[in-house]
Design an enzyme around this catalytic site. Structure first.
Site: not given
Ligand code: ZN
Length: 163
Positions: A46, A88-89, A130-131, A134
């Site tokens: 994501g 998380c990226l 999670h997204e 963000h």
């Molecule tokens: Zn993330």
């Protein structure tokens, strides 16, 4: 399609509530194509607009059997609980165990601006949460107790230094 640079912690944009998406045009389509490309390149499931430096209520995901673009996402219903690793990226995918709802119902607009609802369980449900967080300027580490939060951030910084 272009792989964009991923915005990493700490960066102001990651802590800001995104602006609503109001135009559903070719520009938005091109942006989400870049977001997918960036997400696949980083081997993520994501990616939110915040993670390429844009304060917008927009994310893309391809997680288990759920592949979608979500503009102006909101969580309309949650059920049960699951506990599992999350990363998380924007924090180098350093994992931490976090409790989340097991079943989640998402409401959002697609690229045509049409509202839809989609339900997911397990990992995909975790991804919805999670997204959407963000898009609201919230990072998963904010849910962690202070010590564990600091551990994730410390490990991320260390890996970044050596990586
Ligand atoms: Zn993330």
């Amino acid at each position: 399609m272009t792989v964009r640079k991923i915005t990493e912690y700490p960066n102001d944009v990651l802590g800001k509530v995104g602006e609503p998406i109001t135009k559903f045009d070719a520009e938005l389509e091109a942006l989400t194509a870049d977001m997918f490309e960036t997400m696949y390149d980083a081997e993520g499931v994501g990616l939110a607009a915040q993670q390429i430096g844009l304060s917008l209520r927009l994310f893309v995901m391809d997680c288990e059997d759920v592949k979608l673009v979500a503009a102006n996402p909101e969580i309309v219903d949650t059920e049960g609980e699951q506990s599992g690793p999350e990363g998380c990226l924007s924090l180098g995918k350093v994992p931490a165990v976090l409790a989340r709802a097991e079943k989640v119902r998402l409401r959002a607009q697609n690229l045509k601006g049409e509202w839809f609802e989609r339900e997911a369980e397990g990992y995909a449900a975790r991804c919805f949460l999670h997204e959407t967080d963000h898009c609201n300027g919230k990072l998963f580490v904010e849910y962690l107790p202070k010590m564990r939060r600091e551990m994730v951030i410390k490990r991320f910084k260390k890996e970044k230094k050596w990586g």
